[in-house]
Design a protein around this motif. Structure first.
Motif, short mmCIF file in Angstrom:
data_model
loop_
_atom_site.label_atom_id
_atom_site.label_comp_id
_atom_site.label_asym_id
_atom_site.label_seq_id
_atom_site.Cartn_x
_atom_site.Cartn_y
_atom_site.Cartn_z
N TRP A 154 0.83 -1.19 0.00
CA TRP A 154 0.00 0.00 0.00
C TRP A 154 0.87 1.24 0.00
CZ3 TRP A 154 -1.24 -4.31 2.79
CH2 TRP A 154 -2.51 -4.85 2.58
N GLN A 155 0.51 2.17 -0.86
CA GLN A 155 1.14 3.48 -0.82
C GLN A 155 0.53 4.22 0.37
OE1 GLN A 155 1.04 5.67 -4.53
NE2 GLN A 155 0.88 7.57 -3.37
N VAL A 156 1.36 4.88 1.15
CA VAL A 156 0.88 5.56 2.35
C VAL A 156 1.36 7.01 2.38
CG1 VAL A 156 0.73 3.44 3.72
CG2 VAL A 156 2.86 4.74 3.71
N ASP A 157 0.80 7.78 3.28
CA ASP A 157 1.17 9.17 3.44
C ASP A 157 2.51 9.27 4.18
OD1 ASP A 157 0.27 12.11 3.41
OD2 ASP A 157 0.77 11.74 5.53
N TYR A 158 3.46 9.97 3.60
CA TYR A 158 4.79 10.10 4.18
C TYR A 158 4.73 10.66 5.60
CZ TYR A 158 9.61 11.40 4.95
OH TYR A 158 10.88 11.51 5.49
N ASP A 159 3.96 11.72 5.80
CA ASP A 159 3.90 12.37 7.11
C ASP A 159 3.36 11.45 8.19
OD1 ASP A 159 4.99 14.73 6.09
OD2 ASP A 159 3.01 15.55 5.58
N GLU A 160 2.48 10.55 7.84
CA GLU A 160 1.96 9.58 8.81
C GLU A 160 2.96 8.46 9.07
OE1 GLU A 160 -0.80 9.90 10.67
OE2 GLU A 160 -0.99 11.86 9.72
N LEU A 161 3.61 7.97 8.00
CA LEU A 161 4.56 6.86 8.14
C LEU A 161 5.78 7.28 8.95
CD1 LEU A 161 5.32 3.96 7.51
CD2 LEU A 161 6.31 4.77 5.35
N LYS B 291 9.40 5.47 -6.63
CA LYS B 291 8.78 6.45 -7.51
C LYS B 291 8.26 7.65 -6.72
CE LYS B 291 7.75 3.22 -11.20
NZ LYS B 291 6.79 2.70 -12.16
N GLY B 292 9.05 8.04 -5.71
CA GLY B 292 8.73 9.23 -4.92
C GLY B 292 7.69 9.02 -3.83
N LYS B 293 7.25 7.79 -3.61
CA LYS B 293 6.19 7.52 -2.63
C LYS B 293 6.63 6.48 -1.61
CE LYS B 293 3.24 10.00 -4.99
NZ LYS B 293 2.69 11.23 -4.51
N PRO B 294 6.19 6.61 -0.36
CA PRO B 294 6.47 5.58 0.65
C PRO B 294 5.45 4.44 0.58
CG PRO B 294 5.37 7.43 1.66
CD PRO B 294 5.56 7.79 0.21
N TRP B 295 5.89 3.26 0.94
CA TRP B 295 5.04 2.07 0.87
C TRP B 295 5.13 1.27 2.16
CZ3 TRP B 295 2.07 0.87 -3.44
CH2 TRP B 295 2.25 1.72 -4.53
N VAL B 296 4.04 0.59 2.47
CA VAL B 296 3.96 -0.36 3.56
C VAL B 296 3.50 -1.68 2.96
CG1 VAL B 296 2.68 -0.98 5.66
CG2 VAL B 296 3.50 1.36 5.33
N SER B 297 4.05 -2.78 3.46
CA SER B 297 3.68 -4.10 2.95
C SER B 297 3.23 -5.01 4.07
CB SER B 297 4.87 -4.76 2.25
OG SER B 297 5.29 -3.99 1.16
N LEU B 298 2.27 -5.85 3.75
CA LEU B 298 1.87 -6.95 4.61
C LEU B 298 2.34 -8.21 3.89
CD1 LEU B 298 -1.28 -7.58 6.58
CD2 LEU B 298 -0.54 -9.33 4.98
N VAL B 299 3.12 -9.02 4.58
CA VAL B 299 3.69 -10.21 3.97
C VAL B 299 3.25 -11.42 4.80
CG1 VAL B 299 5.80 -11.36 3.19
CG2 VAL B 299 5.68 -8.85 3.20
N ALA B 300 2.59 -12.37 4.16
CA ALA B 300 2.15 -13.61 4.81
C ALA B 300 2.84 -14.78 4.12
CB ALA B 300 0.63 -13.74 4.70
N PHE B 301 3.34 -15.72 4.91
CA PHE B 301 4.07 -16.85 4.33
C PHE B 301 4.18 -17.97 5.36
CE2 PHE B 301 6.94 -13.83 6.17
CZ PHE B 301 7.84 -14.58 6.90
N THR B 302 4.65 -19.11 4.89
CA THR B 302 4.96 -20.22 5.77
C THR B 302 6.48 -20.30 5.89
OG1 THR B 302 2.99 -21.43 5.10
CG2 THR B 302 4.73 -22.71 6.15
N MET B 303 6.97 -20.15 7.09
CA MET B 303 8.40 -20.28 7.38
C MET B 303 8.66 -21.77 7.59
SD MET B 303 11.12 -18.26 8.05
CE MET B 303 10.71 -16.78 8.93
N GLU B 304 9.64 -22.29 6.87
CA GLU B 304 9.92 -23.72 6.98
C GLU B 304 11.41 -24.00 7.04
OE1 GLU B 304 6.34 -26.02 4.86
OE2 GLU B 304 7.60 -24.92 3.44
#
Length: 117
Positions: A22-29, A43-56
């Motif tokens: 998700w692209q998010v607001d810099y001032d909030e992040l 590309k000039g924008k901050p991002w947050v990611s949610l990553v789900a996986f199986t650790m094995e």
């Protein structure tokens, strides 16, 4: 993984991974990231990611993996940062599916962890 001298200390696999961004607001992040880290922009924008996986197959260099501890589901929420001009990841949250696994992962990686199980 896990060593700055070129020799690996532990092994892990990330399987069945899903990355949501998700692209998010810099001032909030910037309020959520330590002051010594610089938000890394794409590309000039901050991002947050949610990553789900199986650790094995998590294991130390000299030990075999043990399925009840080495395999578990994980979700993390992260953003992308720089420290001294070096790109990295800042984990806002790391959630693991089994308490013992999270304790082992924390001891190996030195990352903060939490658990649902």
């Amino acid at each position: 993984m896990g060593a700055s001298n070129g020799r690996w200390r532990y092994y892990q696999e990330w399987n069945n991974a899903t990355f949501l961004h998700w692209q998010v607001d810099y001032d909030e992040l910037v309020k959520l990231v330590p002051d010594d880290l610089e938000i890394d922009l794409f590309k000039g924008k901050p991002w947050v990611s949610l990553v789900a996986f199986t650790m094995e197959k998590i294991r130390s260099r000299n030990l075999p993996y043990f399925s009840p501890v080495s395999n578990f589901d994980e979700i993390n929420i992260r953003t992308y940062v720089k420290y001294n001009n070096k790109a990295g990841v800042y984990f806002r949250s790391i959630e693991g599916g089994a308490k013992i696994s999270c304790q082992v992962a924390k001891s190996l990686s030195e990352l903060p962890t939490d658990t649902q199980g």
